[in-house]
Design an enzyme around this catalytic site. Structure first.
Site, short mmCIF file in Angstrom:
data_model
loop_
_atom_site.label_atom_id
_atom_site.label_comp_id
_atom_site.label_asym_id
_atom_site.label_seq_id
_atom_site.Cartn_x
_atom_site.Cartn_y
_atom_site.Cartn_z
N ARG A 194 71.95 61.34 -17.96
CA ARG A 194 71.85 61.46 -19.41
C ARG A 194 70.45 61.96 -19.74
NH1 ARG A 194 74.25 56.30 -18.52
NH2 ARG A 194 76.42 56.20 -19.25
N LYS A 211 72.19 52.96 -19.98
CA LYS A 211 73.09 52.55 -21.06
C LYS A 211 73.91 51.33 -20.62
CE LYS A 211 76.65 54.47 -24.10
NZ LYS A 211 77.47 55.64 -24.40
N HIS A 220 73.82 67.16 -22.17
CA HIS A 220 74.91 66.27 -21.78
C HIS A 220 76.09 67.07 -21.21
CE1 HIS A 220 76.10 62.07 -21.82
NE2 HIS A 220 77.34 62.45 -22.09
N HIS A 252 79.89 54.63 -15.54
CA HIS A 252 80.94 54.23 -16.48
C HIS A 252 81.43 52.83 -16.16
CE1 HIS A 252 82.08 58.70 -17.37
NE2 HIS A 252 81.01 58.30 -18.05
N TYR A 302 87.92 63.64 -17.03
CA TYR A 302 87.58 64.84 -16.27
C TYR A 302 88.74 65.37 -15.45
CZ TYR A 302 82.93 63.45 -17.66
OH TYR A 302 81.84 63.10 -18.41
#
Length: 580
Positions: free
Chosen positions: A427, A452, A517, A543, A552
């Site tokens: 990121r 995150k 991104h 994730h 994806y």
């Protein structure tokens, strides 16, 4: 809520002032017809013209004009009345008034006078000046290489170079405006001294006593943790070795001598304030500054609960921002007195105005948090309608398109940060906060810390950029961050990284809308196309749920190319039969 209009003198011309209480929809409409906000007058304003008034009347039916008694009088073309009666009586009369009344014929002033240019003392390698905001000129100024906007001090900084000086003075139609003190004539501060002593009141701070030189003051004021002591007439900084080294780095180009009068062992790493604490404190204060006194109590309760539950400053900003918008809508009345149906109607009005599903979810999350966590209404079934989220596929670049973008970047630092972002699937916030100690060259891994969701993870360090990273490290001599910003010891800004990507995309000629991104999306898609297990990709991207990563699978070109349309199959079979 009625809208009051009034004639005012503002920014060297007459304007139509528009007064109304906070209403996001009215603000949106006023902006679309060219309205601007004046902090000085505490109102929105438009040009004083019949066209502007017609637009107001077209969008708002509840206009009321200040001094209504005067509106009953027929306006005189030669009169000196300063009310808004010409507009109220007739737009045609206003056109006539503007054409014939000397009062409204404002002489065109020189641009410098209109902008109210103020030249300040130079700072380091920059000239510094202030001016009134002008959209087109401000935009053109920032397009000149060597001109920067300093948001902290609300001023423009211009590189002291002849070509930059010529370009800026031509744009401002003022010459000469800057002096002839170019970089080669920068004053030398050799012989000046800065004394660093212990702070008697609190040993976790050190005192920085400096000479009366503006450039040195400005250098110290840029430190994010600096404080000024009026009593001791000195700057205060955390008494930590890292901060002391940063002061040395900042003063080295000025050739200023540092006199260290600190006791032995005074500098300790534990004195350095925690970055997380600073971010949370700053976020809390910025949120409170956005609401009047009557909104402080409920907002403070919410912020304190968020802090107690260890939420990140970005989540605080998101939840509190949603709650502030909610309070404004209900004019800061007690949230406990607002009925459930009123809240549903409020959320419905937001979606009706075109609010995205993601923003709608944030609004719902913020309100759910307040009523369930802050007010502790868990026994009360508080179910809010959730806006249906749009299922949008992210933009993905092909490998050739990624290569074209990288080839457009000449600056080695800029190219490397894009390569790291793509090669490790980072990121933008992870790129700028990456530190050298987290780059594990021997293991060919990068340790991403506190990303995150407060999660750490290990990602790959591409073999192809290891040598480039090592050369870059020797060239730039960064001590902490891999990509340092304009000032030593500070990370590169995310905005600057996005600007690098925008410029590269523009030069490449690609029509796709891509950001930094997008490189992360492309990284995941290319791994999947190469046969990498989706669970490994999930770990690389950080994730929490595999569902997030499965998006994806819809983007992989290799998989799609293997699937044949039934129409193509039908045509192929038909052609085959004809040949037989």
């Amino acid at each position: 809520m009625s809208i009051v209009v009034k004639k005012i003198w503002h920014r060297d011309a007459y304007r139509i002032a528009v007064f109304f209480g906070y209403d996001s929809e009215k603000i949106r409409i006023v902006k679309t017809i060219g309205g601007k906000y004046s902090k000085t007058q505490s109102c929105w304003y438009l040009d004083y013209s019949a066209d502007a008034y017609r637009e107001l009347k077209k969008h708002f039916t509840d206009l009321s004009i200040e001094n209504p008694k005067e509106l009953q009088q027929t306006p005189s073309v030669t009169g000196n009345s300063r009310d808004l009666s010409p507009i109220a009586q007739s737009e045609n009369q206003l056109d006539s008034l503007l054409a014939n009344n000397p009062e409204h014929k404002v002489a065109v002033k020189p641009l410098a006078q209109q902008l109210r240019l103020i030249l300040l003392d130079p700072i380091g390698k920059y000239w510094v000046f202030k001016m009134n905001y002008h959209y087109q000129i401000s935009k053109s100024l920032l397009a000149i290489k060597g001109v920067y906007w300093n948001g902290n001090y609300k001023c423009y900084m211009v590189l002291r170079h002849p070509k930059v000086k010529e370009a800026v003075e031509a744009l401002l139609e003022t010459s000469p405006f800057f002096g002839e003190d170019y970089l080669s004539k920068e004053p030398n501060y050799k012989g000046e001294q800065i004394k660093i002593t212990a702070h008697q009141e609190d040993t976790s701070w050190m005192e920085i006593h400096i000479p009366r030189i503006v450039a040195i003051h400005e250098k110290l004021k840029r430190f994010s943790m600096v404080r000024y002591s009026k009593v001791n007439q000195c700057y205060l900084l955390p008494a930590a070795p890292m901060v002391y080294e940063a002061v040395q780095l900042q003063m080295e180009p000025l050739e200023v001598l540092l006199l260290n009068a600190l006791p032995k062992g005074y500098l300790q790493a534990k004195h350095l304030p925690n970055k997380k604490r600073l971010d949370l404190s700053a976020t809390k204060q910025s949120m409170l500054d956005q609401v009047p006194a009557e909104g402080h109590e409920p907002l403070t309760k919410m912020l304190n609960t968020l802090l107690a539950l260890n939420y990140s400053h970005s989540t605080m900003r998101s939840y509190a921002g949603a709650f502030i918008q909610f309070l404004r809508y209900f004019e800061f009345k007690n949230p406990e007195s607002i009925a459930h149906q009123e809240i549903v109607a409020y959320l419905g009005s937001l979606m009706e105005r075109g609010l995205s599903a993601s923003s709608g979810h944030s609004m719902v999350n913020g309100l759910q948090f307040y009523y369930q966590q802050v007010l502790q209404l868990r026994g009360f079934e508080f179910k809010l309608p959730r806006p249906k989220k749009e299922k949008k596929l992210p933009t993905v670049l092909t490998m050739d398109e990624c290569l074209r973008i990288f080839q457009m970047v000449d600056n080695p630092k800029h190219k490397l940060l894009l390569l790291v972002g793509y090669g490790a699937g980072l990121r933008v916030s992870e790129i700028v906060t990456l530190q050298w100690q987290d780059v594990l060259f021997d293991e060919h891994k990068i340790h991403i810390k506190n990303a995150k969701g407060k999660k750490d993870r290990m990602v790959m360090l591409p073999y192809s950029i290891v040598q480039s990273l090592k050369i870059y490290k020797d060239l730039y001599k960064g001590k902490h961050y891999v990509f340092e910003g304009q000032f030593a010891g500070e990370p590169y800004s995310t905005r600057s990284v996005q600007e690098v990507m925008r410029e590269a995309l523009k030069k490449s000629g690609l029509e796709k809308k891509a950001t930094v991104h997008t490189l992360r999306h492309s990284f995941a898609t290319h791994l999947l196309e190469n046969g990498t297990d989706i669970r490994y990709i999930q770990q690389f991207l950080g994730h929490s749920s595999i569902k997030t990563t499965t998006v994806y699978t819809h983007l992989t070109k290799a998989a799609v190319d293997k699937i044949q349309s039934p129409l193509d199959r039908m045509v192929d079979l038909n052609n085959k039969k004809k040949l037989e």
